[in-house]
Design a protein around this motif. Structure first.
Motif, mmCIF file in Angstrom:
data_model
loop_
_atom_site.group_PDB
_atom_site.id
_atom_site.type_symbol
_atom_site.label_atom_id
_atom_site.label_comp_id
_atom_site.label_asym_id
_atom_site.label_seq_id
_atom_site.Cartn_x
_atom_site.Cartn_y
_atom_site.Cartn_z
ATOM 1 N N PRO A 14 -29.946 -11.408 37.056
ATOM 2 C CA PRO A 14 -30.620 -10.161 36.683
ATOM 3 C C PRO A 14 -29.646 -8.985 36.758
ATOM 4 N N TYR A 15 -29.791 -8.049 35.838
ATOM 5 C CA TYR A 15 -28.973 -6.832 35.825
ATOM 6 C C TYR A 15 -29.899 -5.634 36.014
ATOM 7 N N ARG A 16 -29.541 -4.780 36.972
ATOM 8 C CA ARG A 16 -30.459 -3.730 37.419
ATOM 9 C C ARG A 16 -29.826 -2.356 37.215
ATOM 10 N N ARG A 17 -30.647 -1.451 36.709
ATOM 11 C CA ARG A 17 -30.155 -0.111 36.381
ATOM 12 C C ARG A 17 -29.839 0.686 37.641
ATOM 13 N N LEU A 18 -28.710 1.385 37.607
ATOM 14 C CA LEU A 18 -28.291 2.228 38.724
ATOM 15 C C LEU A 18 -28.925 3.609 38.607
ATOM 16 N N GLY A 19 -29.927 3.848 39.430
ATOM 17 C CA GLY A 19 -30.572 5.151 39.456
ATOM 18 C C GLY A 19 -31.032 5.585 38.083
ATOM 19 N N ARG A 20 -30.693 6.837 37.729
ATOM 20 C CA ARG A 20 -31.065 7.364 36.416
ATOM 21 C C ARG A 20 -29.868 7.388 35.475
ATOM 22 N N LEU A 190 -23.145 8.554 40.760
ATOM 23 C CA LEU A 190 -23.779 7.358 40.212
ATOM 24 C C LEU A 190 -24.380 6.468 41.282
ATOM 25 N N ILE A 191 -23.658 6.308 42.424
ATOM 26 C CA ILE A 191 -23.969 5.205 43.325
ATOM 27 C C ILE A 191 -23.557 5.519 44.749
ATOM 28 N N HIS A 192 -24.303 4.978 45.688
ATOM 29 C CA HIS A 192 -23.970 5.051 47.113
ATOM 30 C C HIS A 192 -23.796 3.630 47.611
ATOM 31 N N GLN A 193 -22.731 3.415 48.403
ATOM 32 C CA GLN A 193 -22.480 2.090 48.976
ATOM 33 C C GLN A 193 -22.589 2.155 50.495
ATOM 34 N N PRO A 194 -23.748 1.792 51.044
ATOM 35 C CA PRO A 194 -23.918 1.752 52.504
ATOM 36 C C PRO A 194 -23.884 0.322 53.019
ATOM 37 N N SER A 195 -23.709 0.177 54.310
ATOM 38 C CA SER A 195 -23.980 -1.119 54.934
ATOM 39 C C SER A 195 -25.490 -1.275 55.015
ATOM 40 N N GLU A 213 -34.811 10.384 45.170
ATOM 41 C CA GLU A 213 -35.015 11.757 44.696
ATOM 42 C C GLU A 213 -33.883 12.216 43.785
ATOM 43 N N GLU A 214 -32.655 11.816 44.105
ATOM 44 C CA GLU A 214 -31.494 12.270 43.348
ATOM 45 C C GLU A 214 -31.162 11.371 42.158
ATOM 46 N N GLY A 215 -31.837 10.248 42.048
ATOM 47 C CA GLY A 215 -31.561 9.333 40.943
ATOM 48 C C GLY A 215 -30.246 8.603 41.081
ATOM 49 N N ILE A 216 -29.868 8.271 42.325
ATOM 50 C CA ILE A 216 -28.606 7.600 42.619
ATOM 51 C C ILE A 216 -28.865 6.125 42.907
ATOM 52 N N VAL A 289 -32.120 -2.054 47.633
ATOM 53 C CA VAL A 289 -30.912 -1.597 46.954
ATOM 54 C C VAL A 289 -30.812 -2.217 45.565
ATOM 55 N N THR A 290 -29.959 -1.630 44.728
ATOM 56 C CA THR A 290 -29.799 -2.099 43.361
ATOM 57 C C THR A 290 -29.051 -3.419 43.302
ATOM 58 N N SER A 291 -28.003 -3.529 44.111
ATOM 59 C CA SER A 291 -27.152 -4.717 44.117
ATOM 60 C C SER A 291 -26.649 -4.942 45.534
#
Length: 328
Positions: A14-20, A190-195, A213-216, A289-291
Motif C-alpha cells: 500500500p502507498y499512503r499520502r503524506l499529509g496534504r 512535508l514530513i516528521h520522523q519520530p521514534s 492540524e498542519e497537514g504533515i 503514522v503514514t509509514s
C-alpha cells in the motif's frame, strides 16, 4: 548480471499520502542505519536493497552519519543506485538528514545553515545524485534560531537539491513553529520522523494532533523497539543478541528483562491474528503514522516484515487487549 526489477513489485504494497501533499510513501520503508556500511559485505547490502525494491519498498531512508563509519551507508547506496537502480530513479524516494555529529569542529553538527548546506552537498556526492527527494533536519538545535535552520531547508528546495523537506524528533511545539516558518517561506514541511512503537508512544502526547492540524505526514523509526518487538527475546536474551552486548547504547539486558512478560503477552495476540510479533507491531504503528522505517541485517527480515501489510486492521477487542498489556 544486470538487475531487472520484479514486474509485480507494486501489487501488494500500500502507498499512503503524506499529509496534504502530492507524495505517497510505501507503508513500509527501508532504513540504512546500521547494516549498510563497512560492517557489512557490499553484496549483502545490495541484496537487501534490491529485495526491498522488488517487494514494493520505494523509499530508502539515509542520513549523513549512517554507516559505520559515518557516510558509508550513503556511499554503499550510491553504488547500488549507479549499478542497479539508475533506470528506476524516478520510481524511488531517497531521503537523507543532517543534525548529528558528522565531522570535527564547530561546523560539523546541529542545525546551522553552514552545516546543513555542506552536509547535503556531501551526501549528494556520496550517492551520486543531483537531488534527494526528502531532506530532514535530523534533530532540533537548542542554540541555532529555528528560522535559520528552516531557511536552510527552504534554500535546498529552491536550489533544486531537495524536492521536499522535513524534520525529525522535534516536539509538538517545535513542529508547529517549524511548520509556520516553512509555510511563510513557501516550502511547506512535508514530513516528521519520530521514534514510535508500542514501547515508545511519546507522539501520542500532542505531536499527532499537530501533524494532523498542519497537514504533515509522519514516518516512524524504531517501530520494533530495537528488536524488542520481535521473536528474538521471547525466551530471554540470546548470547549473540544486541541486548547481550555490554556496550550497546540502545538496548540493555535490563530493558529486555523488564519487558519479557509484555513481549510474550503481545506475541500471543499476534499469533491469534496470524502474525508474528514484528508484523503486528508494524501494523499497530501504522495506525498512527503514514509509514514505518524498518532496519534489516538480512533479506529474510525484510520479507517477514513486509507481510505485515496483509493485515493492517485491528478489532476493538484486539486494541483493548494490547492497551491492557502495555499499561500493566
Amino acid at each position: 548480471m544486470n538487475y531487472l526489477a520484479s514486474e509485480t513489485r507494486y501489487q501488494n504494497m500500500p502507498y499512503r499520502r503524506l499529509g496534504r501533499s502530492g507524495l505517497k510513501l510505501p507503508a513500509i520503508s527501508l532504513g540504512l542505519w546500521h547494516n549498510f556500511g563497512e560492517n557489512k559485505a557490499y553484496s549483502s547490502s545490495r541484496d537487501m536493497v534490491l529485495a526491498a525494491f522488488d517487494a514494493g519498498i520505494t523509499h530508502f531512508d539515509l542520513a549523513n552519519n549512517y554507516g559505520p563509519p559515518p557516510g558509508a551507508a550513503e556511499s554503499t547506496f550510491g553504488r547500488i543506485l549507479a549499478k542497479d537502480l539508475k533506470p528506476y530513479r524516478d520510481e524511488i524516494i531517497v531521503s537523507s538528514k543532517a543534525g548529528w555529529e558528522m565531522w570535527a569542529g564547530p561546523y560539523g553538527e546541529w542545525g546551522s545553515r553552514k552545516y546543513l548546506m555542506a552536509s547535503l552537498d556531501q551526501s549528494l556526492q556520496r550517492m551520486g545524485l543531483d537531488y534527494v527527494d526528502i531532506f530532514y533536519s535530523h534533530r532540533p538545535d537548542p542554540d541555532t534560531p529555528l528560522e535559520e535552520t528552516m531557511s536552510a531547508l527552504d534554500a535546498m528546495v529552491r536550489q533544486g537539491k531537495a524536492l521536499y523537506v522535513g524534520i525529525s524528533s522535534y516536539t509538538a511545539e517545535q513542529t508547529r513553529e517549524a511548520s509556520r516558518i516553512l509555510k511563510e517561506l513557501g516550502t511547506p514541511c512535508l514530513i516528521h520522523q519520530p521514534s514510535y512503537s508500542m514501547f515508545d508512544r511519546w507522539i501520542e502526547g500532542g505531536l499527532c494532533d499537530v501533524l494532523a492540524e498542519e497537514g504533515i505526514g509522519s514516518i516512524a523509526f524504531c517501530p520494533l523497539a530495537q528488536g524488542l518487538l520481535t521473536s528474538r527475546y521471547l525466551n530471554g536474551i540470546p548470547l549473540d543478541s544486541r541486548a547481550a552486548a555490554v556496550d550497546n547504547p540502545f538496548l540493555s539486558a535490563d530493558k529486555v528483562e523488564q519487558r519479557i512478560a509484555q513481549i510474550n503477552a503481545l506475541n500471543r495476540v499476534a499469533e491469534a491474528r496470524g502474525q508474528t510479533l514484528a508484523q503486528m507491531a508494524i501494523a499497530w504503528a501504522l495506525l498512527k503514522v503514514t509509514s514505518v522505517i524498518i532496519g534489516a541485517s538480512q533479506v529474510a527480515q525484510i520479507k517477514e516484515n513486509i507481510i505485515a501489510v496483509q493485515n493492517l486492521e485491528f478489532s476493538a477487542a484486539e486494541l483493548q487487549q494490547i492497551e491492557l498489556i502495555l499499561t500493566t
